[in-house]
Design an enzyme around this catalytic site. Structure first.
Site, PDB file in Angstrom:
ATOM      1  CG  ASP A  45      -0.386  -0.046   2.524  1.00  0.00           C
ATOM      2  OD1 ASP A  45       0.859  -0.161   2.612  1.00  0.00           O
ATOM      3  OD2 ASP A  45      -1.125   0.024   3.524  1.00  0.00           O
ATOM      4  CB  SER A  46       4.594   1.685  -0.172  1.00  0.00           C
ATOM      5  OG  SER A  46       4.792   0.539  -0.985  1.00  0.00           O
ATOM      6  CG  ASP A  84       0.470  -4.168   1.959  1.00  0.00           C
ATOM      7  OD1 ASP A  84       0.584  -5.066   2.812  1.00  0.00           O
ATOM      8  OD2 ASP A  84       1.267  -3.194   1.879  1.00  0.00           O
ATOM      9  CE  LYS A 114       3.375  -5.971   3.662  1.00  0.00           C
ATOM     10  NZ  LYS A 114       2.827  -4.887   4.480  1.00  0.00           N
ATOM     11  CD  GLU A 183       8.091  -0.272   7.285  1.00  0.00           C
ATOM     12  OE1 GLU A 183       7.114  -0.975   6.976  1.00  0.00           O
ATOM     13  OE2 GLU A 183       8.278   0.880   6.850  1.00  0.00           O
TER      14      GLU A 183
END
Ligand code: KIV
Length: 276
Positions: A45-46, A84, A114, A183
């Site tokens: 979703d970046s 995502d 994810k 992360e």
């Protein structure tokens, strides 16, 4: 080469082989990654940041993930595609999480989904996994919770926070996740968690002691310079190369050196003279 699957991930961890993962959001780039032997693509979703220009990932929708995820899935023969689950597509209820995970599999043809969070999303992970959909978890700095963290900050530096991340890692494994992204956590903590878990860990800003690595592709190609996190290595300066190409094109169009003889289609002179 054969298709990378959750079984490949497990085998690679067992053999001590490192797993390569990159984000991707489009067909052409995904094909290049597939042809390069990258084990897995994350349609992250970046894409909210690097494709849509939002300042965080909160506005990304299921429709966005299906559109970009589908484009990537259509390109990948060997690379595994993980998509995502966007903000608020799984937090509200287990039922909604299951419905939305199913949409990513059916409509975008993901190989796995994810979602972000540790112990708090284990019910969702269990239900999705039991429905036959592989889940990659994501702990440590989880960008969808940026407002709770008070910014994009390294997580797990205090004893209490580090213990919480270890608990989250064990909880998502117990709930059935086949892998977990960590992360922005200290290298030694990520390495310790990697030893404690039987499922593969994928690090971003977590050092080289994890079972694999993931980076945002525009970051690693030097195409996105709004901000460059400390953990990013730029393997190329594609941004500079692209700007040079755009400038060359602009100049050649204006001076009419493009298109030239090799780029044109011809018509008989006899016909064209009749048209004047
Ligand atoms: O959305 C994303 O790209 C991610 C990675 C940063 C792990 O979640």
């Amino acid at each position: 080469m054969k298709k990378n699957t959750t079984a490949t991930f497990a085998e690679m961890k067992a053999k001590g082989e490192k797993i390569s993962m990159l984000t991707c959001y489009d067909y052409s780039t995904a094909k290049l990654m597939d042809e390069s032997g990258i084990n897995a693509i994350l349609v992250g979703d970046s894409l909210g940041n690097v494709m849509l220009g939002y300042e965080d990932t909160l506005s990304v929708t299921m429709e966005d993930m299906i559109t970009y995820g589908g484009a990537v899935a259509r390109a990948c023969k060997n690379t595994m595609v993980v998509i995502d689950m966007p903000f608020m597509s799984y937090q509200v209820s287990v039922e909604q999480a299951l419905t939305n995970a199913g949409r990513l599999m059916k409509e975008a043809r993901a190989n796995a989904v994810k979602l972000e969070g540790g112990a708090s999303v284990c019910k969702q992970i269990k239900a999705i996994t039991e429905a036959g959909i592989p889940v990659m978890a994501h702990i440590g700095m989880t960008p969808q919770s940026v407002n709770s963290f008070g910014g994009f900050k390294v997580q797990g530096k205090s004893e209490e926070d580090a213990k919480q991340i270890i608990e989250d890692a064990l909880a998502v494994q117990e709930a059935g996740a086949f892998s977990v992204v960590m992360e922005c956590v200290p290298k030694d903590l990520a390495a310790l968690i990697t030893k404690k878990l039987s499922i593969p860990t994928i690090g971003i800003g977590a050092g080289n002691g994890t079972d694999g690595q993931v980076l945002v592709y525009q970051d690693m190609l030097g195409m996105f310079n709004d901000y460059v996190p400390k953990f990013v290595k730029q393997y190329a300066s594609l941004g500079d190369m692209m700007k040079k190409a755009f400038k060359d094109y602009d100049r050649e169009v204006k001076e009419t050196s493009f298109p030239n003889e090799e780029h044109i289609f011809k018509i008989d002179n006899e016909i064209i003279t009749k048209l004047y």
